[in-house]
Scaffold this motif. Structure first.
Motif, PDB file in Angstrom:
ATOM      1  N   GLY A 129       0.757  -1.138  -0.031  1.00 34.78           N
ATOM      2  CA  GLY A 129       0.141   0.011   0.134  1.00 34.78           C
ATOM      3  C   GLY A 129       0.768   1.315  -0.042  1.00 34.78           C
ATOM      4  O   GLY A 129       2.083   1.349  -0.214  1.00 34.78           O
ATOM      5  N   THR A 130       0.086   2.341   0.194  1.00 35.88           N
ATOM      6  CA  THR A 130       0.595   3.710  -0.016  1.00 35.88           C
ATOM      7  C   THR A 130       0.074   4.848   0.845  1.00 35.88           C
ATOM      8  O   THR A 130      -1.181   4.435   1.325  1.00 35.88           O
ATOM      9  CB  THR A 130       0.650   4.386  -1.416  1.00 35.88           C
ATOM     10  N   THR A 131       0.934   5.507   1.447  1.00 43.00           N
ATOM     11  CA  THR A 131       0.385   6.642   2.356  1.00 43.00           C
ATOM     12  C   THR A 131       0.781   8.010   1.670  1.00 43.00           C
ATOM     13  O   THR A 131       1.991   8.175   1.596  1.00 43.00           O
ATOM     14  CB  THR A 131       0.865   6.493   3.871  1.00 43.00           C
ATOM     15  N   PHE A 132      -0.057   8.963   1.544  1.00 47.52           N
ATOM     16  CA  PHE A 132       0.183  10.410   1.322  1.00 47.52           C
ATOM     17  C   PHE A 132       0.059  11.203   2.711  1.00 47.52           C
ATOM     18  O   PHE A 132      -0.799  11.023   2.982  1.00 47.52           O
ATOM     19  CB  PHE A 132      -0.611  10.747   0.032  1.00 47.52           C
ATOM     20  N   ARG A 133       1.286  11.862   2.911  1.00 47.16           N
ATOM     21  CA  ARG A 133       0.879  12.757   4.071  1.00 47.16           C
ATOM     22  C   ARG A 133       1.100  14.275   3.681  1.00 47.16           C
ATOM     23  O   ARG A 133       2.090  14.758   2.769  1.00 47.16           O
ATOM     24  CB  ARG A 133       2.177  12.407   5.088  1.00 47.16           C
ATOM     25  N   LEU A 134       0.024  14.976   3.996  1.00 47.49           N
ATOM     26  CA  LEU A 134       0.187  16.216   3.710  1.00 47.49           C
ATOM     27  C   LEU A 134      -0.073  17.210   5.059  1.00 47.49           C
ATOM     28  O   LEU A 134      -0.353  16.656   6.358  1.00 47.49           O
ATOM     29  CB  LEU A 134      -1.238  16.713   3.095  1.00 47.49           C
ATOM     30  N   SER A 135       0.511  18.380   4.850  1.00 49.40           N
ATOM     31  CA  SER A 135       0.888  19.262   6.016  1.00 49.40           C
ATOM     32  C   SER A 135       0.434  20.740   5.729  1.00 49.40           C
ATOM     33  O   SER A 135       1.051  21.206   4.548  1.00 49.40           O
ATOM     34  CB  SER A 135       1.822  19.071   6.915  1.00 49.40           C
ATOM     35  N   PHE A 136      -0.392  21.469   6.478  1.00 45.60           N
ATOM     36  CA  PHE A 136      -0.599  22.858   6.097  1.00 45.60           C
ATOM     37  C   PHE A 136      -0.519  23.784   7.237  1.00 45.60           C
ATOM     38  O   PHE A 136      -0.755  23.172   8.288  1.00 45.60           O
ATOM     39  CB  PHE A 136      -2.078  23.214   5.653  1.00 45.60           C
ATOM     40  N   PRO A 137      -0.140  24.932   7.375  1.00 45.98           N
ATOM     41  CA  PRO A 137      -0.371  25.742   8.157  1.00 45.98           C
ATOM     42  C   PRO A 137      -1.667  25.949   8.924  1.00 45.98           C
ATOM     43  O   PRO A 137      -2.679  26.206   8.099  1.00 45.98           O
ATOM     44  CB  PRO A 137       0.284  27.202   7.801  1.00 45.98           C
ATOM     45  N   ALA A 138      -1.697  25.878  10.138  1.00 49.99           N
ATOM     46  CA  ALA A 138      -3.078  25.699  10.764  1.00 49.99           C
ATOM     47  C   ALA A 138      -3.594  27.121  11.258  1.00 49.99           C
ATOM     48  O   ALA A 138      -2.560  27.866  11.385  1.00 49.99           O
ATOM     49  CB  ALA A 138      -2.975  25.063  12.083  1.00 49.99           C
ATOM     50  N   ILE A 139      -4.813  27.332  11.052  1.00 45.20           N
ATOM     51  CA  ILE A 139      -5.171  28.732  11.691  1.00 45.20           C
ATOM     52  C   ILE A 139      -6.222  28.363  12.600  1.00 45.20           C
ATOM     53  O   ILE A 139      -6.959  27.203  12.643  1.00 45.20           O
ATOM     54  CB  ILE A 139      -5.914  29.447  10.403  1.00 45.20           C
ATOM     55  N   PRO A 140      -6.419  29.089  13.621  1.00 43.67           N
ATOM     56  CA  PRO A 140      -7.267  28.708  15.036  1.00 43.67           C
ATOM     57  C   PRO A 140      -8.696  28.753  14.203  1.00 43.67           C
ATOM     58  O   PRO A 140      -9.178  29.555  13.581  1.00 43.67           O
ATOM     59  CB  PRO A 140      -7.069  29.965  15.951  1.00 43.67           C
ATOM     60  N   PRO A 141      -9.614  27.773  15.159  1.00 43.09           N
ATOM     61  CA  PRO A 141     -10.806  27.785  14.460  1.00 43.09           C
ATOM     62  C   PRO A 141     -11.785  28.984  15.300  1.00 43.09           C
ATOM     63  O   PRO A 141     -11.327  29.811  15.901  1.00 43.09           O
ATOM     64  CB  PRO A 141     -11.527  26.586  15.304  1.00 43.09           C
TER      65      PRO A 141
END
Length: 353
Positions: free
Chosen positions: A331-343
């Protein structure tokens, strides 16, 4: 011995449409460093993207153009007073691109942005061919209900039973309407420029709903591990396109049988998304090429080769990161990350695991 090319330090004056397109384009160039962007309008479009990438935004250009490390000032404001002001106050080592030359560069970059948008759009439209049989299947089921209930009503005298049949017809019609709305929203060309606060899980669930059209889901189990309160700032349709591409690829890799796991978390000021499948995996020789434009491991005629290229372009645009891990047969895993902003205070996002 290989010499490392020093970065070109640039300042952009003007954060409107032209300056924003220029900023977006420069973010993809490895040897360009943006020292700042200036505009008298605090709500200028380019300021949103600049802040997302931690690029300084200023209302007055003086301090920016006097920066010692500055190599190039690009003036796209069209202000006739500004050129003489820049010449008088700029750092001695900085060159200036303004007037007609800056306008031509701005036009070229805006055209490049337009072409990129068309690439995104063509890839979305091409995916409709993949979705066609799934869409037909999902629409046919409620259509059968409508036809059957309509026939029953024609021969029914009992008012209570007629009302029950009418309610079934209404429910089936709503299902068709929801399918139509999902597809229409997905293929629609982006018509706005503003970045928005996005509920990450709402987009993931929407992508799951649309991706189900890609193939049969009968023997695919979906596991969702969502951490509440995760939001990012971007264009909703672009983030949706990222998730649809990755989820659809995962479904195809499993050939209608396996497990799809979507995990979200918050870590060190970033929002993390992992999309994992138990499919065929990607060979090591292909793993280094999958983000190249027009590269595809699918049989000829079954893929544009633009999906993962578009995914990486969009993720990078929003100051994100994209990593992939894969093992043949597992199998395969794609990992993404983005700058978080407060809810937003008082709101809760998230889905059911």
């Amino acid at each position: 011995m290989t010499t490392v090319e020093p970065p070109i330090n640039i300042a952009i004056l003007g954060a409107g449409k032209g300056g924003t397109a220029m900023l977006e384009s420069f973010l993809n160039l490895p040897h360009i460093r943006l020292l700042g962007i200036a505009d008298t309008n605090p709500h200028a479009l380019g300021f949103q993207l600049a802040r997302l990438h931690n690029i300084p935004t200023v209302s007055h250009p003086l301090k920016l153009i006097q920066e010692d490390k500055l190599n190039l000032i690009i003036d796209v404001t069209g202000d006739p007073i500004l050129p003489s002001y820049i010449t008088e106050h700029k750092h001695s080592g900085a060159e200036v691109l303004g007037g007609t030359a800056a306008k031509v560069l701005s036009e070229l970059i805006q055209h490049q942005t337009f072409i990129q948008t068309q690439l995104f759009q063509s890839e979305k439209l091409a995916s409709m061919g993949t979705f066609a049989s799934g869409i037909a299947h999902d629409i046919n089921n409620p259509l059968y209900v409508i036809l059957a209930m309509a026939e029953e009503i024609q021969e029914e005298d009992n008012l209570d039973r007629i009302r029950l049949h009418a309610a079934s017809i209404h429910e089936a019609a709503q299902r068709i309407q929801a399918i139509s709305r999902n597809i229409t929203d997905y293929v629609r060309t982006s018509s706005h420029q503003e970045l928005e606060r996005i509920d990450l899980h709402a987009r993931l669930d929407e992508a799951l709903s649309i991706s189900r059209f890609a193939t049969k889901f009968r023997e695919i189990t979906v596991q969702k591990h969502y951490q509440n309160g995760l939001t990012v700032q971007a264009k909703p349709e672009e983030i949706l396109q990222v998730f649809i591409n990755l989820i659809t690829n995962a479904i195809h890799a499993m050939e209608e049988k396996g497990s799809l796991t979507i995990t979200t978390s918050h870590r060190n000021g970033t929002v993390q998304v992992a999309i994992s499948d138990t499919g065929c995996g990607i060979s090591p020789e292909h793993l280094q090429k999958i983000f190249n434009p027009f590269f595809s491991t699918k049989p000829k005629g079954q893929g544009t080769g633009l999906g993962l290229y578009n995914v990486k372009t969009i993720v990078k645009k929003y100051h994100g990161d994209l990593q992939v891990e894969s093992e043949l047969g597992k199998g395969t895993t794609f990992r993404l990350s983005f700058p978080a902003i407060p809810p937003v205070e008082g709101t809760v996002s998230g889905g059911q695991p």
